[in-house]
Design a protein around this motif. Structure first.
Motif, PDB file in Angstrom:
ATOM      1  N   GLY A  94      28.413 102.122  28.736  1.00  0.00           N
ATOM      2  CA  GLY A  94      28.583 103.505  28.310  1.00  0.00           C
ATOM      3  C   GLY A  94      27.411 104.391  28.649  1.00  0.00           C
ATOM      4  N   ASN A  95      26.423 103.895  29.365  1.00  0.00           N
ATOM      5  CA  ASN A  95      25.260 104.702  29.687  1.00  0.00           C
ATOM      6  C   ASN A  95      25.598 105.873  30.599  1.00  0.00           C
ATOM      7  N   ASN A  96      26.645 105.729  31.416  1.00  0.00           N
ATOM      8  CA  ASN A  96      26.979 106.790  32.359  1.00  0.00           C
ATOM      9  C   ASN A  96      28.336 107.435  32.062  1.00  0.00           C
ATOM     10  N   PHE A  97      29.041 107.016  31.030  1.00  0.00           N
ATOM     11  CA  PHE A  97      30.340 107.588  30.727  1.00  0.00           C
ATOM     12  C   PHE A  97      30.279 108.364  29.444  1.00  0.00           C
ATOM     13  N   LYS A 100      22.452  93.123  43.624  1.00  0.00           N
ATOM     14  CA  LYS A 100      22.064  93.100  42.200  1.00  0.00           C
ATOM     15  C   LYS A 100      21.956  94.521  41.657  1.00  0.00           C
ATOM     16  N   LYS A 101      21.490  95.437  42.486  1.00  0.00           N
ATOM     17  CA  LYS A 101      21.363  96.837  42.064  1.00  0.00           C
ATOM     18  C   LYS A 101      22.734  97.418  41.713  1.00  0.00           C
ATOM     19  N   VAL A 102      23.721  97.204  42.578  1.00  0.00           N
ATOM     20  CA  VAL A 102      25.072  97.716  42.315  1.00  0.00           C
ATOM     21  C   VAL A 102      25.668  97.013  41.098  1.00  0.00           C
ATOM     22  N   GLN A 103      25.454  95.714  40.975  1.00  0.00           N
ATOM     23  CA  GLN A 103      25.942  94.998  39.799  1.00  0.00           C
ATOM     24  C   GLN A 103      25.354  95.582  38.514  1.00  0.00           C
ATOM     25  N   ARG A 104      24.051  95.896  38.546  1.00  0.00           N
ATOM     26  CA  ARG A 104      23.404  96.514  37.368  1.00  0.00           C
ATOM     27  C   ARG A 104      24.013  97.881  37.068  1.00  0.00           C
ATOM     28  N   GLN A 105      24.249  98.669  38.127  1.00  0.00           N
ATOM     29  CA  GLN A 105      24.840  99.992  37.929  1.00  0.00           C
ATOM     30  C   GLN A 105      26.220  99.877  37.290  1.00  0.00           C
ATOM     31  N   LEU A 106      27.019  98.943  37.764  1.00  0.00           N
ATOM     32  CA  LEU A 106      28.354  98.735  37.199  1.00  0.00           C
ATOM     33  C   LEU A 106      28.252  98.281  35.748  1.00  0.00           C
ATOM     34  N   ALA A 107      27.294  97.408  35.465  1.00  0.00           N
ATOM     35  CA  ALA A 107      27.105  96.926  34.089  1.00  0.00           C
ATOM     36  C   ALA A 107      26.637  98.057  33.179  1.00  0.00           C
ATOM     37  N   GLU A 108      25.730  98.912  33.673  1.00  0.00           N
ATOM     38  CA  GLU A 108      25.255 100.050  32.877  1.00  0.00           C
ATOM     39  C   GLU A 108      26.406 100.989  32.555  1.00  0.00           C
ATOM     40  N   GLU A 109      27.252 101.216  33.529  1.00  0.00           N
ATOM     41  CA  GLU A 109      28.411 102.073  33.303  1.00  0.00           C
ATOM     42  C   GLU A 109      29.344 101.446  32.267  1.00  0.00           C
ATOM     43  N   LYS A 110      29.408 100.119  32.278  1.00  0.00           N
ATOM     44  CA  LYS A 110      30.270  99.411  31.322  1.00  0.00           C
ATOM     45  C   LYS A 110      29.774  99.595  29.889  1.00  0.00           C
ATOM     46  N   GLU A 136      53.003  93.319  34.043  1.00  0.00           N
ATOM     47  CA  GLU A 136      51.998  92.567  33.274  1.00  0.00           C
ATOM     48  C   GLU A 136      50.841  92.126  34.167  1.00  0.00           C
ATOM     49  N   ILE A 137      51.152  91.728  35.387  1.00  0.00           N
ATOM     50  CA  ILE A 137      50.097  91.347  36.323  1.00  0.00           C
ATOM     51  C   ILE A 137      49.271  92.573  36.683  1.00  0.00           C
ATOM     52  N   ARG A 138      49.927  93.675  36.901  1.00  0.00           N
ATOM     53  CA  ARG A 138      49.235  94.933  37.188  1.00  0.00           C
ATOM     54  C   ARG A 138      48.281  95.290  36.043  1.00  0.00           C
ATOM     55  N   ALA A 139      48.763  95.184  34.808  1.00  0.00           N
ATOM     56  CA  ALA A 139      47.939  95.488  33.636  1.00  0.00           C
ATOM     57  C   ALA A 139      46.737  94.550  33.560  1.00  0.00           C
ATOM     58  N   CYS A 140      46.950  93.287  33.884  1.00  0.00           N
ATOM     59  CA  CYS A 140      45.850  92.316  33.886  1.00  0.00           C
ATOM     60  C   CYS A 140      44.783  92.729  34.901  1.00  0.00           C
ATOM     61  N   CYS A 141      45.200  93.070  36.105  1.00  0.00           N
ATOM     62  CA  CYS A 141      44.247  93.484  37.141  1.00  0.00           C
ATOM     63  C   CYS A 141      43.506  94.754  36.737  1.00  0.00           C
ATOM     64  N   LEU A 142      44.232  95.705  36.194  1.00  0.00           N
ATOM     65  CA  LEU A 142      43.618  96.984  35.831  1.00  0.00           C
ATOM     66  C   LEU A 142      42.766  96.904  34.569  1.00  0.00           C
ATOM     67  N   SER A 143      42.871  95.808  33.833  1.00  0.00           N
ATOM     68  CA  SER A 143      42.048  95.649  32.629  1.00  0.00           C
ATOM     69  C   SER A 143      40.600  95.321  32.973  1.00  0.00           C
ATOM     70  N   LYS A 144      40.343  94.958  34.215  1.00  0.00           N
ATOM     71  CA  LYS A 144      38.982  94.635  34.636  1.00  0.00           C
ATOM     72  C   LYS A 144      38.173  95.919  34.751  1.00  0.00           C
ATOM     73  N   HIS A 145      36.913  95.833  34.366  1.00  0.00           N
ATOM     74  CA  HIS A 145      36.039  96.996  34.371  1.00  0.00           C
ATOM     75  C   HIS A 145      35.934  97.607  35.773  1.00  0.00           C
ATOM     76  N   HIS A 146      36.223  98.876  35.870  1.00  0.00           N
ATOM     77  CA  HIS A 146      36.168  99.664  37.111  1.00  0.00           C
ATOM     78  C   HIS A 146      37.229  99.274  38.134  1.00  0.00           C
ATOM     79  N   ALA A 147      38.181  98.443  37.774  1.00  0.00           N
ATOM     80  CA  ALA A 147      39.251  98.098  38.710  1.00  0.00           C
ATOM     81  C   ALA A 147      40.218  99.273  38.813  1.00  0.00           C
ATOM     82  N   TYR A 148      40.762  99.443  39.990  1.00  0.00           N
ATOM     83  CA  TYR A 148      41.740 100.507  40.203  1.00  0.00           C
ATOM     84  C   TYR A 148      42.761 100.054  41.235  1.00  0.00           C
TER      85      TYR A 148
END
Length: 141
Positions: A138-141, A126-136, A19-31
């Motif tokens: 669906g702009n890049n997926f 901020k640039k990387v944060q924006r890129q991660l947000a854009e991917e979230k 359950e803890i693993r699932a919680c961690c992996l539920s975060k955007h781009h977490a692996y």
């Protein structure tokens, strides 16, 4: 995400390692990664660790990223249960908390995982944060 949403607020941990693993992996781009061998299970965002899970029975704990002030707060509120990151060199210890997962409230654990992820996310430019947000969005997926 609440891994055990049916529990009362503040109830002590019954979350399993899965359950803890699932919680961690539920975060955007977490692996999950194993850079140190089979243990700990490390959870990363963009190559930076935000959580390290030690799922062994008898030594069930998680180490989470935090700010120095948050780390100090949790160590005072949960003495002996939340300690400085045991694996860290002294200079990094204020920024990591190890939580022994006996008698620890689920709600607080989830909150600490969320915050650890947020701290790592905010450490990027901020640039990387924006890129991660854009991917979230669906702009890049």
């Amino acid at each position: 995400m609440r891994a055990n949403s049916g529990k009362d607020r503040g109830e002590c941990t019954a979350m399993t390692a899965e359950e803890i693993r699932a919680c961690c992996l539920s975060k955007h781009h977490a692996y999950e990664d194993l850079p140190f061998g089979p243990v700990p299970l490390c959870y990363k965002l963009n190559k930076k660790i935000f959580a390290q899970l030690y799922p062994e029975p008898g030594n069930f704990k998680i180490t989470l990223k935090c700010t120095a002030d948050e780390g100090d707060f949790y160590r005072k509120v949960y003495p002996g249960i939340v300690v400085r990151g045991y694996h860290c060199p002294p200079v990094q210890q204020p920024y990591w908390n190890t939580v022994y997962l006996r008698d620890f409230p689920d709600e607080e654990l989830v909150r600490m995982i969320d915050r650890a992820y947020q701290i790592v996310l905010e450490s990027f430019s901020k640039k990387v944060q924006r890129q991660l947000a854009e991917e979230k969005t669906g702009n890049n997926f």
